[in-house]
Structures are given as C-alpha cells and as structure tokens.
Motif scaffolding. Structure first.
Motif, PDB file in Angstrom:
ATOM      1  N   LEU A  84       0.793  -1.186  -0.048  1.00  0.00           N
ATOM      2  CA  LEU A  84      -0.015  -0.053   0.162  1.00  0.00           C
ATOM      3  C   LEU A  84       0.904   1.360  -0.159  1.00  0.00           C
ATOM      4  CD1 LEU A  84      -2.554  -0.856   2.498  1.00  0.00           C
ATOM      5  CD2 LEU A  84      -2.912  -0.788   0.040  1.00  0.00           C
ATOM      6  N   PRO A  85       0.400   2.270  -0.734  1.00  0.00           N
ATOM      7  CA  PRO A  85       1.210   3.578  -0.603  1.00  0.00           C
ATOM      8  C   PRO A  85       1.197   4.381   0.702  1.00  0.00           C
ATOM      9  CG  PRO A  85      -0.929   3.981  -1.793  1.00  0.00           C
ATOM     10  CD  PRO A  85      -0.717   2.393  -1.563  1.00  0.00           C
ATOM     11  N   ARG A  86       2.254   4.736   1.082  1.00  0.00           N
ATOM     12  CA  ARG A  86       2.268   5.498   2.500  1.00  0.00           C
ATOM     13  C   ARG A  86       1.727   7.035   2.436  1.00  0.00           C
ATOM     14  NH1 ARG A  86       7.125   4.335   5.905  1.00  0.00           N
ATOM     15  NH2 ARG A  86       5.700   5.139   7.504  1.00  0.00           N
ATOM     16  N   ILE A  87       0.594   7.227   2.935  1.00  0.00           N
ATOM     17  CA  ILE A  87      -0.026   8.569   2.919  1.00  0.00           C
ATOM     18  C   ILE A  87       0.607   9.414   4.214  1.00  0.00           C
ATOM     19  CG2 ILE A  87      -1.958  10.008   2.780  1.00  0.00           C
ATOM     20  CD1 ILE A  87      -1.673   8.205   0.509  1.00  0.00           C
ATOM     21  N   SER A  88       1.022  10.729   3.704  1.00  0.00           N
ATOM     22  CA  SER A  88       1.532  11.590   4.861  1.00  0.00           C
ATOM     23  C   SER A  88       0.603  11.623   6.273  1.00  0.00           C
ATOM     24  CB  SER A  88       1.863  12.910   4.328  1.00  0.00           C
ATOM     25  OG  SER A  88       2.091  13.667   5.517  1.00  0.00           O
ATOM     26  N   GLU A  89       0.997  11.704   7.393  1.00  0.00           N
ATOM     27  CA  GLU A  89       0.190  11.678   8.602  1.00  0.00           C
ATOM     28  C   GLU A  89      -0.609  13.114   8.754  1.00  0.00           C
ATOM     29  OE1 GLU A  89       2.606  10.872  11.899  1.00  0.00           O
ATOM     30  OE2 GLU A  89       2.776   8.799  11.418  1.00  0.00           O
ATOM     31  N   GLU A  90      -0.060  14.109   7.853  1.00  0.00           N
ATOM     32  CA  GLU A  90      -0.463  15.324   7.922  1.00  0.00           C
ATOM     33  C   GLU A  90      -2.063  15.322   6.916  1.00  0.00           C
ATOM     34  OE1 GLU A  90       0.509  18.017   9.241  1.00  0.00           O
ATOM     35  OE2 GLU A  90       2.649  17.451   9.766  1.00  0.00           O
ATOM     36  N   ILE A  91      -2.319  14.411   6.370  1.00  0.00           N
ATOM     37  CA  ILE A  91      -3.478  14.233   5.568  1.00  0.00           C
ATOM     38  C   ILE A  91      -4.364  13.301   6.487  1.00  0.00           C
ATOM     39  CG2 ILE A  91      -4.800  13.602   3.530  1.00  0.00           C
ATOM     40  CD1 ILE A  91      -1.994  14.231   2.028  1.00  0.00           C
ATOM     41  N   THR A  92      -5.653  13.793   6.808  1.00  0.00           N
ATOM     42  CA  THR A  92      -6.602  13.083   7.627  1.00  0.00           C
ATOM     43  C   THR A  92      -8.075  13.467   7.121  1.00  0.00           C
ATOM     44  OG1 THR A  92      -6.939  14.790   9.171  1.00  0.00           O
ATOM     45  CG2 THR A  92      -5.207  13.555   9.876  1.00  0.00           C
ATOM     46  N   PHE A  93      -8.799  12.502   7.612  1.00  0.00           N
ATOM     47  CA  PHE A  93     -10.295  12.840   7.015  1.00  0.00           C
ATOM     48  C   PHE A  93     -10.854  14.199   7.429  1.00  0.00           C
ATOM     49  CE2 PHE A  93     -10.948   7.842   7.142  1.00  0.00           C
ATOM     50  CZ  PHE A  93     -10.486   7.704   5.735  1.00  0.00           C
ATOM     51  N   ARG A  94     -10.585  14.367   8.616  1.00  0.00           N
ATOM     52  CA  ARG A  94     -11.002  15.712   9.161  1.00  0.00           C
ATOM     53  C   ARG A  94     -10.598  16.971   8.455  1.00  0.00           C
ATOM     54  NH1 ARG A  94     -15.017  18.858  11.392  1.00  0.00           N
ATOM     55  NH2 ARG A  94     -14.269  20.244  12.647  1.00  0.00           N
ATOM     56  N   LYS A  95      -9.228  16.908   8.008  1.00  0.00           N
ATOM     57  CA  LYS A  95      -8.666  17.789   7.277  1.00  0.00           C
ATOM     58  C   LYS A  95      -9.309  18.024   5.806  1.00  0.00           C
ATOM     59  CE  LYS A  95      -4.365  17.884   9.900  1.00  0.00           C
ATOM     60  NZ  LYS A  95      -3.016  17.538   9.668  1.00  0.00           N
ATOM     61  N   LEU A  96      -9.480  16.840   5.372  1.00  0.00           N
ATOM     62  CA  LEU A  96     -10.159  16.872   3.872  1.00  0.00           C
ATOM     63  C   LEU A  96     -11.713  17.301   4.008  1.00  0.00           C
ATOM     64  CD1 LEU A  96      -8.925  13.433   2.618  1.00  0.00           C
ATOM     65  CD2 LEU A  96      -8.092  15.515   1.921  1.00  0.00           C
ATOM     66  N   GLU A  97     -12.384  17.133   5.143  1.00  0.00           N
ATOM     67  CA  GLU A  97     -13.544  17.520   5.366  1.00  0.00           C
ATOM     68  C   GLU A  97     -13.398  19.071   5.313  1.00  0.00           C
ATOM     69  OE1 GLU A  97     -17.420  17.360   8.284  1.00  0.00           O
ATOM     70  OE2 GLU A  97     -15.480  16.494   8.905  1.00  0.00           O
ATOM     71  N   ILE A  98     -12.571  19.784   6.090  1.00  0.00           N
ATOM     72  CA  ILE A  98     -12.150  20.892   6.352  1.00  0.00           C
ATOM     73  C   ILE A  98     -11.865  21.722   4.913  1.00  0.00           C
ATOM     74  CG2 ILE A  98     -10.812  22.852   7.260  1.00  0.00           C
ATOM     75  CD1 ILE A  98     -10.450  21.056   9.558  1.00  0.00           C
ATOM     76  N   LEU A  99     -11.197  21.135   3.939  1.00  0.00           N
ATOM     77  CA  LEU A  99     -10.908  21.864   2.725  1.00  0.00           C
ATOM     78  C   LEU A  99     -12.164  21.718   2.115  1.00  0.00           C
ATOM     79  CD1 LEU A  99      -9.000  22.278   0.186  1.00  0.00           C
ATOM     80  CD2 LEU A  99      -8.661  19.840   0.020  1.00  0.00           C
ATOM     81  N   ILE A 100     -13.063  20.754   1.677  1.00  0.00           N
ATOM     82  CA  ILE A 100     -14.273  20.833   0.912  1.00  0.00           C
ATOM     83  C   ILE A 100     -15.168  21.886   1.703  1.00  0.00           C
ATOM     84  CG2 ILE A 100     -16.253  19.450   0.491  1.00  0.00           C
ATOM     85  CD1 ILE A 100     -14.455  16.853   0.904  1.00  0.00           C
ATOM     86  N   THR A 101     -15.219  21.833   2.891  1.00  0.00           N
ATOM     87  CA  THR A 101     -16.094  22.914   3.284  1.00  0.00           C
ATOM     88  C   THR A 101     -15.710  24.648   2.981  1.00  0.00           C
ATOM     89  OG1 THR A 101     -16.529  21.507   5.180  1.00  0.00           O
ATOM     90  CG2 THR A 101     -17.107  23.868   5.592  1.00  0.00           C
ATOM     91  N   PHE A 102     -14.104  24.489   2.980  1.00  0.00           N
ATOM     92  CA  PHE A 102     -13.714  25.873   2.679  1.00  0.00           C
ATOM     93  C   PHE A 102     -14.160  26.327   1.448  1.00  0.00           C
ATOM     94  CE2 PHE A 102     -10.118  28.184   0.926  1.00  0.00           C
ATOM     95  CZ  PHE A 102     -10.251  29.275   1.788  1.00  0.00           C
ATOM     96  N   LEU A 103     -13.859  25.387   0.391  1.00  0.00           N
ATOM     97  CA  LEU A 103     -14.051  25.390  -0.971  1.00  0.00           C
ATOM     98  C   LEU A 103     -15.534  25.791  -1.339  1.00  0.00           C
ATOM     99  CD1 LEU A 103     -11.637  22.801  -2.898  1.00  0.00           C
ATOM    100  CD2 LEU A 103     -11.180  25.203  -2.015  1.00  0.00           C
ATOM    101  N   GLU A 104     -16.356  24.866  -0.498  1.00  0.00           N
ATOM    102  CA  GLU A 104     -17.845  25.318  -0.884  1.00  0.00           C
ATOM    103  C   GLU A 104     -18.327  26.808  -0.155  1.00  0.00           C
ATOM    104  OE1 GLU A 104     -19.658  21.694   0.877  1.00  0.00           O
ATOM    105  OE2 GLU A 104     -19.240  20.664  -0.671  1.00  0.00           O
ATOM    106  N   SER A 105     -17.844  27.011   1.079  1.00  0.00           N
ATOM    107  CA  SER A 105     -18.190  28.208   1.804  1.00  0.00           C
ATOM    108  C   SER A 105     -17.409  29.573   1.220  1.00  0.00           C
ATOM    109  CB  SER A 105     -18.108  28.010   3.306  1.00  0.00           C
ATOM    110  OG  SER A 105     -16.647  27.895   3.597  1.00  0.00           O
ATOM    111  N   GLY A 106     -16.168  29.409   0.715  1.00  0.00           N
ATOM    112  CA  GLY A 106     -15.710  30.756   0.108  1.00  0.00           C
ATOM    113  C   GLY A 106     -14.995  31.409   1.186  1.00  0.00           C
ATOM    114  N   SER A 107     -14.981  31.201   2.223  1.00  0.00           N
ATOM    115  CA  SER A 107     -14.197  31.886   3.207  1.00  0.00           C
ATOM    116  C   SER A 107     -13.758  31.174   4.591  1.00  0.00           C
ATOM    117  CB  SER A 107     -14.879  33.234   3.809  1.00  0.00           C
ATOM    118  OG  SER A 107     -15.820  33.132   4.557  1.00  0.00           O
TER     119      SER A 107
END
Length: 304
Positions: free
Chosen positions: A2-25
């Motif tokens: 399996l590829p090794r994913i950085s520990e900096e990338i988590t489900f919670r942070k991905l959720e924050i990214l999506i919310t930021f892009l959808e909300s705009g600020s």
C-alpha cells in the motif's frame, strides 16, 4: 504494498478543505464546522505540507484555492463517501444499527418476558426484524462474546466484566413435584427431608441448574439426579411424568403442566435468579440495543 500517505492528511482535514471551497471563506467554513477560522487556516496549510505542493495563494487578505486544491477536493469527496459507505457496511455486518437484531433467551423466558420485549421494541423501531436464539446461560454468554448475538435475556452473569448488564426482575426458585406427590400438600419444603428422593435437572450452564446446586449445597447433600435435559419444558414434563422432582423458577408457573406443583422452599434454602438484559459494553451506544433496553424498561416484567 500500500502507498504511504502523509500523517498530515486526515479525513477531518479533507472535510475542512471541502467545506472551505464550498463556503468561500475561512470564517464561513469555521462557522459550518463549529470551529475557529484559525483552526481552519492551520488545517489547510497542513494539507499543503502533506501533499508537498501549494494548494492556496494569497490575494490581499484572502486565501484563494489553486487548481490543485480543487483536484484534491474532488478526490476527497469520493474518498469520504466511500469510507462512509464502508463504515455503514461494516456496522451492518457486525449488527450495529442494522435492520436485524439477534436476541438470545433462556427457554423459560419465551412464554412471556421475551415476546413482550420484542413487541415493545417493534413499537419503537418497526423496521427492525428480531431473530430469537435459545440456549443456556453459558451458551448465550459465549455467543455474545463471539458476536453471533446482539443481546441476551438471561440469568445475571456472575463474572463477565465485558458485558453491560441491566437487571429486569428477580425470580424465586421453588420445589417442583408431581401433583400426586406427598410434597404437593406441604406449605414449604425442607430439602434435608429429600435426601433419598430422585431428582431431574437441567444440564450445567443453565442458571436454573446453578441455583439447583446452590440450594442443595445449603442443604448439605448431593441430590440423586436420575436424568438431565437441555430445556426447561422437557424438565417440567419429566417431573409431571413422575421421573423425579426438581427446582424451578416461579416464572414458569403460567406454563406449568397440570401434573406439576410448585411448593416454596423453607427460608433457609431460599435462592433467587436475577434476570438481566445483557450485551457487550463495546456496543453500548448501538441504537438497536438502546431501543431494546428502553423497551425492556417500559414493561412490567417478573417471575409470574
């Protein structure tokens, strides 16, 4: 491998990214997520560290997403959706919150207690289908541990710290004899007078057998057991057929054959069973089990 994913990338942070892009600020994303703008900003920059590329650029005081951020968000939506589906499928296989609940029971509880509980559960969660599995106390405990049962109504376990237990009612144990037996007319039975009597009993592992042993331990002798059986209804019929006497819980009175009488034990031999609803502590927040527990608390249960 399996590829090794950085520990900096988590489900919670991905959720924050999506919310930021959808909300705009940052501020609106923080409001939707129930956190602070600083926490959102920190999470977004942490994703940059994890992907090792620029996801945002500053335009004045505003943080603007790059094409790379949008690409990551597209993948994140798919990943989060798939993970949600996977978790739901996993919980369904394990019986958590599924449309089926597997309830274990002692044979003696099927004449009133368990059917009443199931009807009360259906009133609360009509979509849930109940499957009833019968066995001894030891059988039901092992099935709970193995995950082949979701809950069990049985005698209160003496040593099972991994189980959550909720007492439903206490049940006195009585001497059971054929209707034509000399014992039938007595006000209370002194077990010491029964040392020469023949007895029938359940197999080891049943809570009724455990109380049978307890009572005769108090009496100071081992009873002469001529036959054992694996269900309490057969046990009652053996008594009615004159094979031997036994000890039975009071809850079977409603289904007792006409040929059998229940007589109280003298106080010195008094033993009781505590009937409880049991399930694994690890599953104490399962919605089906919470509904079953709530249903059991609405009923007037007892050893009839």
């Amino acid at each position: 491998m399996l590829p090794r994913i950085s520990e900096e990338i988590t489900f919670r942070k991905l959720e924050i990214l999506i919310t930021f892009l959808e909300s705009g600020s940052l501020a609106r994303a923080a409001e939707r997520l129930g956190t602070s703008a600083v926490s959102v900003h920190r999470a977004l920059h942490s994703l940059e560290a994890g992907t090792r590329c620029a996801l945002f650029r500053l335009e004045g005081r505003n943080l603007q997403p790059t094409d790379a951020a949008h690409a990551l968000a597209d993948v994140a939506r798919e990943i989060l959706q798939r993970m949600d589906e996977g978790i739901n499928a996993t919980r369904a296989i394990a019986g958590y919150g599924a449309e089926r609940i597997r309830i274990g029971s002692l044979y003696s509880l099927t004449s009133g207690t368990v059917p009443s509980m199931i009807m009360a559960l259906k009133a609360r969660k009509p979509e849930v289908q109940a499957e009833l599995i019968l066995g001894s106390n030891s059988d039901l405990i092992q099935r709970l541990r193995d995950g082949t049962l979701d809950a069990a109504v049985m005698g209160l376990p003496e040593s099972a710290p991994e189980l959550e237990t909720h007492a439903l009612f206490d049940d006195d144990v009585f001497f059971a004899a054929p209707a034509q037996s000399p014992y039938a007319g007595q006000a209370a039975i002194d077990l010491r007078d029964c040392a020469e009597e023949r007895f029938v009993s359940l197999q080891e592992g049943f809570v009724t057998y455990s109380r049978f042993v307890d009572a005769f331990r108090i009496a100071g002798f081992e009873p002469q057991i001529v036959m054992k059986t694996n269900d309490i209804f057969s046990l009652m019929n053996l008594v009615g057929g004159g094979i031997g006497c036994t000890l039975l819980p009071g809850r079977v009175r409603a289904v007792l054959p006409p040929s059998v009488r229940l007589i109280p034990l003298q106080e010195r031999y008094a033993v009781r069973q505590t009937i409880a609803l049991c399930f694994l502590r690890a599953r104490e927040r399962d919605p089906n089990l919470l509904a079953l527990l709530a249903a059991s608390r609405t009923l007037r249960l007892g050893g009839h």
